[in-house]
Design an enzyme around this catalytic site. Structure first.
Site, PDB file in Angstrom:
ATOM      1  N   ARG A 179       0.839  -1.074  -0.225  1.00  0.00           N
ATOM      2  CA  ARG A 179      -0.105   0.421   0.028  1.00  0.00           C
ATOM      3  C   ARG A 179       0.524   1.151  -0.330  1.00  0.00           C
ATOM      4  O   ARG A 179       0.621   2.315  -0.832  1.00  0.00           O
ATOM      5  CB  ARG A 179      -1.278  -0.129   1.306  1.00  0.00           C
ATOM      6  CG  ARG A 179      -2.127  -1.045   0.837  1.00  0.00           C
ATOM      7  CD  ARG A 179      -3.421  -0.999   2.528  1.00  0.00           C
ATOM      8  NE  ARG A 179      -3.941   0.771   1.958  1.00  0.00           N
ATOM      9  CZ  ARG A 179      -3.914   0.907   3.230  1.00  0.00           C
ATOM     10  NH1 ARG A 179      -3.757   0.340   4.618  1.00  0.00           N
ATOM     11  NH2 ARG A 179      -4.372   2.212   2.922  1.00  0.00           N
ATOM     12  N   CYS A 238       0.012   6.410   8.618  1.00  0.00           N
ATOM     13  CA  CYS A 238      -0.717   5.033   8.372  1.00  0.00           C
ATOM     14  C   CYS A 238      -1.834   5.484   7.506  1.00  0.00           C
ATOM     15  O   CYS A 238      -2.049   6.791   7.001  1.00  0.00           O
ATOM     16  CB  CYS A 238      -1.175   4.645   9.369  1.00  0.00           C
ATOM     17  SG  CYS A 238      -2.586   4.698  10.870  1.00  0.00           S
TER      18      CYS A 238
END
Length: 279
Positions: A179, A238
């Site tokens: 990701r 994040c």
């Protein structure tokens, strides 16, 4: 003695009946937001209180402020008092997701000035592996007064934008490497990362059984990640300001306190097409 990072299973077992200790269950799944409450109702550590990641540990979404905006600190303080957290309470928080959700409550309590909060090392899996008792009995709550004392523990998107790729900020992304690279993005509408960020997957802080690595090992690894930056220059992020909190726990364990959280994280950052994206 108070605990500010981790509590092991045996220590928690010895304090289950301690009126100054409170256990909080924060199990949660992004794909099934009713999961945590459901499994808590079926089985939990005796005396544990449940808090919901979306309802209790996050504020309302606007579409521009990320998937887990910070809650209003005064409202959160009231909720924490309702479940029995006072100034002398030792809080122990656990999940079944390698600390990914538990770290969020750890950070929120620290943000509000409460240092006596620790993760159950290894989470519910470690508790069960050690034959820890479980129950479906709901605890009787004893409300206490929780007075927040807010700390300078987080930064805004504007703060990050103003310091992109400068020596004044060392941005660390806790998402999985794929990701981070912009691959296999199934949660947010845009793949990639904030320019200048480096990747430290939150799971890299853990052993195979889900417990944290020894402090000396964490320190060596984190000093390599910091690459000469001071802890107070470090900003963690994040996807939505949840799993990054585990990196803050790890830095504390490593003896490197003082870093902060970009609470909106990637889900807020990528909501504005005017912000730059790296892949």
């Amino acid at each position: 003695m108070s605990y500010g990072t981790l509590v092991d299973v045996e220590t928690l077992k010895a304090h289950l009946d301690d009126p100054n200790w409170l256990v909080v269950d924060v199990r949660h799944q992004l794909s099934d937001t009713g999961y945590g409450e459901r499994v808590y109702g079926q089985s939990h550590i005796p005396g544990a209180v449940f808090l919901h990641c979306d309802r209790d540990l996050s504020g309302p979404m606007t579409g521009r402020n990320g998937r887990h905006p910070l809650p209003d600190p005064q409202k959160l303080a009231v909720r924490l008092g309702e479940i029995g957290i006072g100034p002398q309470t030792q809080v122990v928080v656990y999940d079944d997701a390698q600390g990914m959700i538990a770290g969020r409550l750890w950070w929120l309590l620290r943000w509000l000035g409460h240092d006596a909060v620790a993760l159950l090392d290894g989470g519910l899996q470690a508790w069960q592996a050690a034959s820890g008792a479980v129950t479906d009995v709901q605890p009787t709550l004893k409300a206490r007064e929780f007075t927040p004392a807010l700390r300078d523990a987080w930064v805004t998107a504007d703060y990050v934008m103003e310091r992109l790729e400068t020596p004044h900020m060392h941005l660390i992304d806790a998402r999985g490497p794929d990701r981070f690279r912009g691959e296999n993005e199934t949660i947010d509408p845009v793949g990639g990362h904030i320019p200048g960020a480096v990747n430290r997957f939150f799971k890299d802080n853990l052993l195979a059984d889900g417990r944290f690595k020894p402090a000396a090992e964490l320190r060596a690894e984190w000093l390599a990640v910091l690459a000469g930056a001071e802890p107070d220059q470090v900003i963690h992020q994040c996807g939505s300001g949840v799993s990054a909190c585990l990196n803050l726990v790890a830095m504390e364990l490593a003896g490197l306190p003082g870093s902060r959280l970009y609470a909106g994280s990637w889900s807020e950052w990528c909501a504005d097409p005017g912000r730059p994206v790296a892949r």
